[in-house]
Design a protein around this motif. Structure first.
Motif, PDB file in Angstrom:
ATOM      1  N   UNK A 225       0.776  -1.204  -0.154  1.00 19.16           N
ATOM      2  CA  UNK A 225      -0.025  -0.048   0.088  1.00 19.16           C
ATOM      3  C   UNK A 225       0.907   1.275   0.080  1.00 19.16           C
ATOM      4  N   UNK A 226       2.015   1.271   0.790  1.00 19.40           N
ATOM      5  CA  UNK A 226       2.881   2.371   0.902  1.00 19.40           C
ATOM      6  C   UNK A 226       3.431   2.711  -0.515  1.00 19.40           C
ATOM      7  N   UNK A 227       3.538   1.803  -1.282  1.00 19.41           N
ATOM      8  CA  UNK A 227       4.427   2.052  -2.599  1.00 19.41           C
ATOM      9  C   UNK A 227       3.210   1.641  -3.805  1.00 19.41           C
ATOM     10  N   UNK A 228       2.118   1.906  -3.521  1.00 22.24           N
ATOM     11  CA  UNK A 228       1.156   1.711  -4.635  1.00 22.24           C
ATOM     12  C   UNK A 228       0.672   3.036  -5.277  1.00 22.24           C
ATOM     13  N   UNK A 229       0.937   3.068  -6.608  1.00 23.44           N
ATOM     14  CA  UNK A 229       0.455   4.523  -7.055  1.00 23.44           C
ATOM     15  C   UNK A 229      -1.103   4.577  -7.070  1.00 23.44           C
ATOM     16  N   UNK A 230      -1.985   3.352  -7.412  1.00 17.63           N
ATOM     17  CA  UNK A 230      -3.356   3.418  -7.002  1.00 17.63           C
ATOM     18  C   UNK A 230      -3.735   4.086  -5.772  1.00 17.63           C
ATOM     19  N   UNK A 231      -3.134   3.409  -4.545  1.00 17.91           N
ATOM     20  CA  UNK A 231      -3.485   3.868  -3.257  1.00 17.91           C
ATOM     21  C   UNK A 231      -3.294   5.295  -2.919  1.00 17.91           C
ATOM     22  N   UNK A 232      -2.056   5.810  -3.475  1.00 19.30           N
ATOM     23  CA  UNK A 232      -1.637   7.018  -3.375  1.00 19.30           C
ATOM     24  C   UNK A 232      -2.569   8.282  -3.827  1.00 19.30           C
ATOM     25  N   UNK A 233      -3.178   7.731  -4.759  1.00 18.14           N
ATOM     26  CA  UNK A 233      -3.797   8.776  -5.761  1.00 18.14           C
ATOM     27  C   UNK A 233      -5.497   8.661  -5.656  1.00 18.14           C
ATOM     28  N   UNK A 234      -5.868   7.846  -4.665  1.00 20.07           N
ATOM     29  CA  UNK A 234      -7.297   7.461  -4.258  1.00 20.07           C
ATOM     30  C   UNK A 234      -7.984   7.695  -2.917  1.00 20.07           C
ATOM     31  N   UNK A 235      -9.066   8.351  -2.782  1.00 20.96           N
ATOM     32  CA  UNK A 235      -9.493   8.374  -1.493  1.00 20.96           C
ATOM     33  C   UNK A 235     -10.344   7.080  -1.261  1.00 20.96           C
ATOM     34  N   UNK A 236      -9.864   6.026  -0.351  1.00 25.11           N
ATOM     35  CA  UNK A 236     -10.624   5.000  -0.063  1.00 25.11           C
ATOM     36  C   UNK A 236     -11.290   4.836   1.138  1.00 25.11           C
ATOM     37  N   UNK A 237     -12.523   5.012   0.658  1.00 29.43           N
ATOM     38  CA  UNK A 237     -13.691   4.966   1.855  1.00 29.43           C
ATOM     39  C   UNK A 237     -14.558   4.002   1.730  1.00 29.43           C
ATOM     40  N   UNK A 238     -15.045   3.484   2.904  1.00 28.39           N
ATOM     41  CA  UNK A 238     -16.082   2.236   2.820  1.00 28.39           C
ATOM     42  C   UNK A 238     -15.411   0.972   2.360  1.00 28.39           C
ATOM     43  N   UNK A 239     -14.267   0.792   2.274  1.00 32.60           N
ATOM     44  CA  UNK A 239     -13.690  -0.267   1.833  1.00 32.60           C
ATOM     45  C   UNK A 239     -13.354  -1.446   3.050  1.00 32.60           C
ATOM     46  N   UNK A 240     -13.383  -2.675   2.758  1.00 31.51           N
ATOM     47  CA  UNK A 240     -13.194  -3.499   3.968  1.00 31.51           C
ATOM     48  C   UNK A 240     -11.975  -4.495   3.505  1.00 31.51           C
ATOM     49  N   UNK A 241     -11.519  -4.955   4.756  1.00 34.63           N
ATOM     50  CA  UNK A 241     -10.665  -6.174   4.569  1.00 34.63           C
ATOM     51  C   UNK A 241     -11.280  -7.412   4.925  1.00 34.63           C
TER      52      UNK A 241
END
Length: 303
Positions: A225-241
């Motif tokens: 996650x700390x290296x992911x381009x997707x994660x860095x550029x998205x507001x991740x709300x309501x997502x689950x593990x």
């Protein structure tokens, strides 16, 4: 949160990127922990059909080329059943034997900033949200809300989060189902670190090897996650593990539910740990993951 968990006995690779009718060959066994009825169907060959959401489709298409791909269900395109479109993805339970399943909603909030703006511009008080609120705490509504017998969705969601560990720890347990047991979903007031540790301990049943398995995967996920381009550029709300383990000791952790994951306008990026204030778009996902890892580590016996 909208997620159901499906099991089927056979698995075969399957993919499509076009609209095609889908009909299951035979009834399949399914397990529901949390979610809304009617949003999911089991597909053929180890797949799951989730009611189509354009935003979620866009996320999966990007995730399939991101370093996060191993931590999300493989996506196979859009299919159609009974004139309804569905996103088709891997059934994550296929290779587990009578699994235990847990859903943890990640982040320090479960509403998008755009939802706040919409609620202010076009307020729509809802009776069903009011009824849910008073069922938990009859004193929670304001005098105006009590007179209307209705509350705004964002007001309900913000209030709901003050009851749980979403605001105190950056994640909350939505529900879990241990093997061959009923679902446990009574976690609306599970807020303190000690309460969350007790809930997680009940799920893993003090099985040290299961906890170690989850910790290894969560730490790998955090690194990616700390290296992911997707994660860095998205507001991740309501997502689950989604956590899954079975009696063999096999464990799995995946990110699911991207219906509220929104791409940021360039060049904005997030670190997912900075506290949220309206306008900064921070979601607290990594702050919650840090706390989740820490609590699982505390469940392990002292050596």
């Amino acid at each position: 949160m909208t997620w159901k968990f499906w099991m089927e006995k056979k698995h075969k690779s399957c993919g499509t990127s076009s609209l095609v009718p889908m009909t299951p060959k035979k009834p399949q066994q399914w397990l529901q922990v949390v979610g809304h009825a009617g949003s999911f169907h089991v597909g053929d060959y180890g797949t799951l059909l989730k009611r189509f959401c354009k935003r979620e489709q866009q996320c999966y298409l990007r995730l399939m080329t991101d370093t996060l791909r191993p931590f999300v269900p493989a996506y196979h395109g859009v299919v159609q059943r009974d004139k309804q479109d569905y996103n088709m993805m891997d059934n994550l339970l296929t290779h587990f034997n009578t699994p235990a399943i847990m859903d943890c909603k990640m982040g320090s909030r479960t509403y998008l900033e755009e939802e706040l703006h919409t609620a202010r511009e076009r307020p729509q008080p809802r009776n069903d949200m009011y009824e849910k609120m008073v069922a938990v705490d009859p004193e929670a509504p304001t005098a105006q809300e009590r007179a209307q017998q209705a509350v705004l969705k964002t007001r309900y969601m913000q209030w709901r989060e003050t009851l749980s560990s979403t605001t105190t720890l950056g994640f909350r347990v939505e529900g879990f189902r241990k093997a061959n047991e009923d679902c446990h979903t009574n976690f609306k007031r599970t807020k303190s670190r000690e309460q969350v540790m007790e809930a997680l301990g009940g799920f893993v049943e003090s099985r040290t090897h299961i906890v170690w398995g989850y910790l290894r995967q969560l730490k790998q996920l955090r690194q990616v996650l700390e290296a992911s381009d997707f994660f860095r550029t998205h507001e991740v709300v309501g997502s689950s593990l989604l956590f899954v383990h079975d009696w063999t000791g096999r464990t799995g952790v995946w990110m699911i539910d991207f219906g509220k994951t929104v791409a940021l306008p360039p060049p904005l990026t997030l670190d997912h740990r900075t506290p949220w204030v309206e306008g900064n778009r921070e979601d607290g996902y990594l702050w919650g993951l840090d706390n989740l890892i820490g609590i699982l580590e505390n469940i392990l016996p002292l050596s």
